[in-house]
Design an enzyme around this catalytic site. Structure first.
Site, short mmCIF file in Angstrom:
data_model
loop_
_atom_site.label_atom_id
_atom_site.label_comp_id
_atom_site.label_asym_id
_atom_site.label_seq_id
_atom_site.Cartn_x
_atom_site.Cartn_y
_atom_site.Cartn_z
N SER A 1 12.02 31.38 31.94
CA SER A 1 12.50 32.64 31.40
C SER A 1 11.30 33.56 31.12
O SER A 1 10.49 33.78 32.01
CB SER A 1 13.36 32.39 30.16
OG SER A 1 14.10 33.54 29.83
N HIS B 1 20.95 28.32 32.14
CA HIS B 1 19.60 28.88 32.15
C HIS B 1 18.59 27.86 31.64
O HIS B 1 18.77 27.25 30.58
CB HIS B 1 19.59 30.13 31.25
CG HIS B 1 18.32 30.93 31.31
ND1 HIS B 1 17.63 31.17 32.47
CD2 HIS B 1 17.64 31.58 30.32
CE1 HIS B 1 16.59 31.92 32.21
NE2 HIS B 1 16.56 32.18 30.92
#
Length: 561
Positions: free
Chosen positions: A236, A366
């Site tokens: 991320s 994610h």
């Protein structure tokens, strides 16, 4: 590669030519030739190259296609593998000036210690000093060990890293560049040395911090960690950091960015069309990118460099990009194009087997640890860090988010002759540029992680004269959403704006950027901040906010001051 007791012999020259392949939209594997996976012995192998004067931002043309990575600033194309060293330096300087901000060279003093559990770093430069540290976790066996720097404890699976024979350096990037700060008051060890108003963004500051850790490892004598076998990973926002870190330090043998999203691997030119997090949102959410990038948030086609060339900066070192095709907000299609474009440079240098892009995964969560990545992760570590593997890089691009390089290029990959050389010793002639600093409002601390439920809305093509209009694009997930609001001027310029909208029932704003607001729920009023109130006729600006609760369509109204 030459080995001695499992250690890679340091070398900075690039290996011989392998036949360059024709550019294609997708591939299943990249041909492997003589490996060139030893990290360089210096942070910047092209520091001695004489780089021509860089263009000014105001003189840059609009170019929809990706810049030619083989084309030098003087307009000629490189012809030998040896030419890549100075061409890479040109890309580096362009990236610093227009995208990330300058990465200063090694400070006047770097000292520290390496123990079995900790690394300390002390830096001083021109009368200013700062310190930070990182914890260390060793694998089983006898050292010295290769090591992988893990950003914020949030990257590739650490158990797999250690099982493959590498140590884990847990790096806190916020100690070097803190999030949640305005651009004119950046905080952390980097900004203690170079000033809180430095135009260098957080990603480059984080990269600088890793380079200083490597300095300390080099000075430590090699009893615990090997100085020639360092990797880096993060996911991320930390994937963005790992991406920039590996590109800008040639001592890093293997880089493994994961789901890096906007400001990471995806090509800037592709982000607007893909519906990923907008460039203005990424620029405003945190000061990740350099201050100068603010000029390009709505005009990426004016950039003289793009991330396929940043990918090329890794060549011929190891690069394993892991991505998520299930989250459009991360820009996976644009990231695959960046990998394909950079892979052309790897091929031309005879190192096509040293790059992998892998988005062919089943789980869309994610930053999850995925079984599909476990084996290539192990094999990459063994090849590039441990020195006992021969893994061949692959392009495993999911059909859900498959970019086509042929849509983005009008150049071909040259066949480069093999001509080893030593980089010139003439110092760079172009001083770093210091663009103006523009502070955003306090940004959110958590990036959106799921695909947009409402695609970006195209603003009206003929907004009313002397007025403004507003549209909203939503990016939603369970229990929260991000709204990006675009304000478009009519046929007359706007000098100050005011936007009203009503949030869905139960929703509450937790953070906002690029706007002032009154209230956090129900009917909320937004007004411009100092740097985005003036909008040229027909132009636009954007602000955004993050909210808890469920999203729903919102109808904003805009009035000009």
């Amino acid at each position: 590669m030459t080995t001695d007791s499992g250690r890679s012999t340091l070398r900075s020259t690039i290996v011989a030519l392998a036949a360059a392949l024709a550019i294609s939209g997708a591939a299943t594997a990249i041909p492997h030739s003589t490996p060139a996976f030893a990290a360089a012995g210096v942070e910047d192998g092209g520091a001695g190259c004489a780089v021509p004067t860089l263009p000014d931002a105001g003189s840059l043309p609009t170019t929809a296609k990706l810049p030619d990575p083989f084309k030098k600033l003087d307009g000629t194309r490189i012809t030998t593998t040896a030419d890549w060293t100075c061409r890479r330096e040109e890309i580096k300087k362009l990236s610093e000036k227009f995208v990330y901000g300058e990465k200063p060279a090694k400070p006047q003093s770097v000292t520290g210690t390496v123990s079995a559990t900790n690394i300390t770093v002390n830096v001083s430069h021109q009368g200013r000093s700062a310190s930070f540290s990182a914890s260390l976790s060793l694998p089983s066996g006898t050292g010295p060990f290769p090591a992988v720097v893990v950003f914020g404890g949030f990257g590739a699976d650490t158990a797999t890293i250690k099982a493959a024979g590498a140590a884990v350096i847990n790096y806190d990037p916020y100690a070097v560049g803190k999030e949640g700060t305005p651009r004119n008051n950046k905080q952390g060890a980097f900004y203690t040395l170079y000033g809180s108003s430095s135009p260098t963004g957080l990603l480059m500051a984080w990269a600088w911090g890793v380079s200083r850790i490597i300095d300390v490892i080099e000075q430590s004598g090699g009893s615990v960690l090997r100085a020639d076998a360092t990797g880096v990973t993060g996911c991320s926002r930390f994937g963005k950091g790992a991406f920039v870190t590996g590109a800008f330090d040639e001592r890093i043998a293997l880089s493994m960015p994961i789901e890096s999203g906007s400001a990471g691997a995806p090509i800037f030119r592709g982000i607007p069309g893909e519906g990923a997090q907008s460039l203005s949102s990424a620029y405003g959410e945190q000061p990740w990118l350099g201050d100068a990038f603010g000029t390009f948030t709505s005009a990426p086609s004016r950039l003289p460099v793009d991330t396929h060339e940043v990918v090329a900066m890794f060549a011929p070192r190891g690069l394993f990009i892991m991505d998520n095709p299930h989250i459009a907000n991360l820009g996976p299609r644009s990231a695959s194009v960046a990998a394909l474009g950079g892979a052309e440079v790897y091929k031309a240098l005879g190192a096509g087997g040293n790059i992998t892009y892998w988005s062919d995964i089943a789980d869309g969560t994610h930053c999850a640890n995925r079984p599909e990545w476990r084996d290539p992760l192990t094999q990459n570590i063994r090849k590039f860090l441990v020195g006992n593997g021969s893994y061949t890089g692959q392009m495993r691009i999911s059909s859900k988010a498959q970019g086509r390089l042929s849509d983005w290029v009008d150049w071909t990959t040259p066949v480069l002759g093999n001509q080893p050389t030593t980089p010139p010793t003439t110092p760079p002639t172009t001083p770093p540029t210091t663009p103006p600093t523009t502070p955003p409002t306090t940004p959110p601390t958590t990036p959106p992680t799921t695909p947009p439920t409402t695609p970006p809305t195209t603003p009206p093509t003929t907004p009313p004269a002397g007025a403004c209009s507003a549209t909203v694009a939503l990016n939603s997930w369970t229990g929260g959403f991000v709204a990006t609001v675009r304000i478009t001027a009519g046929s007359s310029a706007v000098n100050g704006w005011h936007v009203s909208l009503t949030l869905p029932s139960g929703a509450a704003i937790t953070n906002a950027w690029n706007a002032n607001r009154s209230g956090n729920s129900g009917a909320v009023q937004f007004t411009n901040v100092a740097y985005n109130g003036q909008i040229a006729a027909g132009g636009y600006t954007e602000f955004g906010f993050q909210a808890s609760g469920n999203s729903a369509a919102m109808t904003p109204t805009c009035t000009s001051s």
